[in-house]
Design a protein around this motif. Structure first.
Motif, PDB file in Angstrom:
ATOM      1  N   ALA A 224      -4.110  -5.033   6.394  1.00 56.23           N
ATOM      2  CA  ALA A 224      -4.735  -5.134   5.002  1.00 56.23           C
ATOM      3  C   ALA A 224      -3.568  -5.534   4.073  1.00 56.23           C
ATOM      4  CB  ALA A 224      -5.168  -3.700   4.632  1.00 56.23           C
ATOM      5  N   ILE A 225      -4.066  -6.067   2.992  1.00 54.36           N
ATOM      6  CA  ILE A 225      -2.912  -6.503   1.977  1.00 54.36           C
ATOM      7  C   ILE A 225      -3.095  -5.828   0.811  1.00 54.36           C
ATOM      8  CG2 ILE A 225      -2.040  -8.338   0.274  1.00 54.36           C
ATOM      9  CD1 ILE A 225      -3.591 -10.095   2.397  1.00 54.36           C
ATOM     10  N   VAL A 226      -2.398  -4.876   0.335  1.00 51.88           N
ATOM     11  CA  VAL A 226      -2.234  -3.869  -0.872  1.00 51.88           C
ATOM     12  C   VAL A 226      -1.331  -4.107  -2.019  1.00 51.88           C
ATOM     13  CG1 VAL A 226      -2.643  -1.633  -1.725  1.00 51.88           C
ATOM     14  CG2 VAL A 226      -2.884  -1.812   0.962  1.00 51.88           C
ATOM     15  N   ALA A 227      -2.134  -4.876  -3.064  1.00 50.10           N
ATOM     16  CA  ALA A 227      -1.163  -5.042  -3.933  1.00 50.10           C
ATOM     17  C   ALA A 227      -1.387  -4.052  -5.146  1.00 50.10           C
ATOM     18  CB  ALA A 227      -1.824  -6.306  -4.760  1.00 50.10           C
ATOM     19  N   LEU A 228       0.002  -3.575  -5.217  1.00 45.58           N
ATOM     20  CA  LEU A 228       0.249  -2.555  -6.512  1.00 45.58           C
ATOM     21  C   LEU A 228       0.830  -2.898  -7.636  1.00 45.58           C
ATOM     22  CD1 LEU A 228       2.233  -0.394  -3.528  1.00 45.58           C
ATOM     23  CD2 LEU A 228      -0.047   0.414  -4.405  1.00 45.58           C
ATOM     24  N   PRO A 229       0.673  -2.068  -8.633  1.00 46.24           N
ATOM     25  CA  PRO A 229       1.378  -2.476  -9.836  1.00 46.24           C
ATOM     26  C   PRO A 229       2.748  -3.277  -9.763  1.00 46.24           C
ATOM     27  CG  PRO A 229       0.334  -0.447 -10.436  1.00 46.24           C
ATOM     28  CD  PRO A 229       0.176  -0.807  -8.747  1.00 46.24           C
ATOM     29  N   GLY A 230       2.900  -4.287 -10.499  1.00 49.85           N
ATOM     30  CA  GLY A 230       4.353  -5.023 -10.385  1.00 49.85           C
ATOM     31  C   GLY A 230       4.233  -5.927 -11.330  1.00 49.85           C
ATOM     32  N   MET A 261      -4.905  -2.710  -6.361  1.00 52.76           N
ATOM     33  CA  MET A 261      -4.923  -1.286  -7.105  1.00 52.76           C
ATOM     34  C   MET A 261      -4.448  -1.433  -8.640  1.00 52.76           C
ATOM     35  SD  MET A 261      -5.479   0.022  -4.238  1.00 52.76           S
ATOM     36  CE  MET A 261      -5.723   1.636  -4.957  1.00 52.76           C
ATOM     37  N   ASN A 262      -5.638  -1.175  -9.066  1.00 51.57           N
ATOM     38  CA  ASN A 262      -5.743  -1.265 -10.723  1.00 51.57           C
ATOM     39  C   ASN A 262      -5.507   0.090 -11.209  1.00 51.57           C
ATOM     40  OD1 ASN A 262      -5.953  -2.512 -13.056  1.00 51.57           O
ATOM     41  ND2 ASN A 262      -8.219  -1.943 -13.269  1.00 51.57           N
ATOM     42  N   TRP A 292     -10.823 -10.741  -3.249  1.00 47.25           N
ATOM     43  CA  TRP A 292     -10.211  -9.145  -2.870  1.00 47.25           C
ATOM     44  C   TRP A 292     -10.761  -8.331  -3.396  1.00 47.25           C
ATOM     45  CZ3 TRP A 292      -5.927 -10.454  -7.258  1.00 47.25           C
ATOM     46  CH2 TRP A 292      -6.522 -10.448  -8.488  1.00 47.25           C
ATOM     47  N   LYS A 293     -10.770  -6.851  -3.361  1.00 48.61           N
ATOM     48  CA  LYS A 293     -11.453  -5.733  -3.626  1.00 48.61           C
ATOM     49  C   LYS A 293     -10.692  -5.063  -4.983  1.00 48.61           C
ATOM     50  CE  LYS A 293     -14.064  -2.444  -4.032  1.00 48.61           C
ATOM     51  NZ  LYS A 293     -15.389  -2.323  -4.705  1.00 48.61           N
ATOM     52  N   VAL A 294     -11.300  -4.994  -6.049  1.00 51.73           N
ATOM     53  CA  VAL A 294     -10.595  -4.282  -6.887  1.00 51.73           C
ATOM     54  C   VAL A 294     -10.867  -2.738  -6.842  1.00 51.73           C
ATOM     55  CG1 VAL A 294     -10.232  -3.851  -9.618  1.00 51.73           C
ATOM     56  CG2 VAL A 294     -10.408  -6.094  -8.565  1.00 51.73           C
ATOM     57  N   HIS A 299      -9.186   6.938  -3.123  1.00 51.93           N
ATOM     58  CA  HIS A 299     -10.578   7.018  -2.450  1.00 51.93           C
ATOM     59  C   HIS A 299     -11.137   6.010  -2.250  1.00 51.93           C
ATOM     60  CE1 HIS A 299     -14.299   8.675  -1.615  1.00 51.93           C
ATOM     61  NE2 HIS A 299     -13.773   9.813  -0.875  1.00 51.93           N
ATOM     62  N   GLU A 300     -11.274   5.085  -3.180  1.00 53.32           N
ATOM     63  CA  GLU A 300     -12.017   4.043  -3.460  1.00 53.32           C
ATOM     64  C   GLU A 300     -11.126   2.818  -2.462  1.00 53.32           C
ATOM     65  OE1 GLU A 300     -13.675   0.727  -6.416  1.00 53.32           O
ATOM     66  OE2 GLU A 300     -12.186   2.074  -7.030  1.00 53.32           O
TER      67      GLU A 300
END
Length: 334
Positions: A224-230, A261-262, A292-294, A299-300
């Motif tokens: 998985a690719i997880v984009a966090l605040p940045g 990850m919003n 992507w999936k926002v 949990h989401e």
């Protein structure tokens, strides 16, 4: 833009290998507490100390240099009259970049592919996003039984590492000598074993490694690719990976889940801009949403990954905290 190709790398062994000194309950295992306390002897520098890029100019310029003591990761500021010396390697030949990419691929082959976390290096451990990231990495590594990959820097990258260590899952990283927020010449991670990360000279090699860590060539691969605040660096990686997926140049035979990850609506303005781009006609309708999936919370995100990989309901034993009710607008970093 360079795309990682799946043909140049394969996984060794039937299962994911544990990082030496990191995993599980054997006598050689490294717990989270041990990892923090462990004192490491740094490996050799990734490039000769004599290879410095000189910049001309008048006046006194500051030079960032590593402390003489290899265990001291504090940066030193030295004044130099008449010229500046930056800890940036020269590109002597394209072969040097290729060699570093090959080392990145080898590290992925050795540690196993998994979840890659992209995020700010400026977020302090006291911030809610830090705790949310650690929780997400902990539960994702257990849900997918995979290696956790980061840029091996501070901030949210470190939070993801902490979460994976709590789950006693393997960790890998591609460090760069200078990160926004710390601006240090240190090439060494403060507590990870040196065999679990690579300090890269070139950003392009680092990107190759992070992309290759999520390639799926088998249905048993769970990545998985997880984009966090940045900030700028995170956005650079996010949009490059988006383009690779869009153009089918990521090198993966199977689709890879990409989560944005919003937290606290951090990316809402960016999503509005992308919607405006659709109205202008520069982005096709539904194009961005297909890439992507926002997710607004952990949990989401975990539920999306569980559904993506058809994890039975009985195995979805992740533990998440309710989102913080405190609306955070700043990381309060000087």
């Amino acid at each position: 833009m360079e795309a990682a190709t799946a043909s140049s790398l394969g996984r060794s062994g039937a299962g994911l290998r544990s990082v030496p000194g990191l995993a599980r309950s054997s006598s050689s295992s490294l717990t989270l507490r041990d990892a923090r306390r462990r004192s490491l002897t740094p490996p050799h520098l990734p490039w000769p100390a004599s290879r410095l890029v000189r910049t001309s100019g008048a006046g006194s310029l500051s030079v960032v240099a590593a402390a003489a003591n290899p265990h001291n990761h504090q940066q030193q500021q030295l004044g130099v009259e008449g010229m500046g010396v930056a800890m940036e390697p020269e590109r002597g030949s394209p072969g040097e970049v290729r060699e570093e990419i090959a080392r990145c691929y080898e590290l992925v082959r050795r540690l196993g592919r998994g979840a890659v976390y992209l995020g700010s290096s400026r977020v302090p451990p006291t911030h809610p996003h830090y705790h949310q990231t650690a929780e997400l990495a902990r539960e994702t590594s257990k849900l997918l039984d995979c290696t956790t990959w980061t840029g091996a820097g501070p901030g949210l990258m470190d939070a993801a590492i902490q979460g994976a260590l709590q789950a006693e899952k393997p960790v890998g990283g591609f460090k760069i000598g200078k990160e926004a927020g710390e601006w240090t010449a240190s090439n060494f991670h403060p507590y990870l074993p040196p065999e679990s990360y690579l300090t890269c000279r070139f950003f392009s090699a680092r990107k190759h490694g992070l992309v290759d860590a999520v390639v799926r060539n088998s249905s048993t691969d769970k990545t998985a690719i997880v984009a966090l605040p940045g900030g700028i660096g995170t956005l650079d990686e996010v949009f490059e990976i988006m383009a690779l997926i869009q153009l089918e140049r990521i090198g993966s035979a199977l689709p890879v889940p990409f989560l944005l990850m919003n937290y606290d609506s951090y990316y809402s303005k960016l999503l509005e801009f992308l919607n405006d781009s659709t109205e202008w006609g520069t982005v096709a309708p539904g194009e961005v949403a297909s890439l992507w999936k926002v997710c607004n919370g952990n949990h989401e995100a975990l539920e999306y990954l569980a559904q993506f990989y058809n994890v039975p309901a009985g195995q979805r034993n992740y533990h998440t905290s309710p989102p913080s009710k405190e609306h955070v607008t700043s990381y309060n970093v000087s």
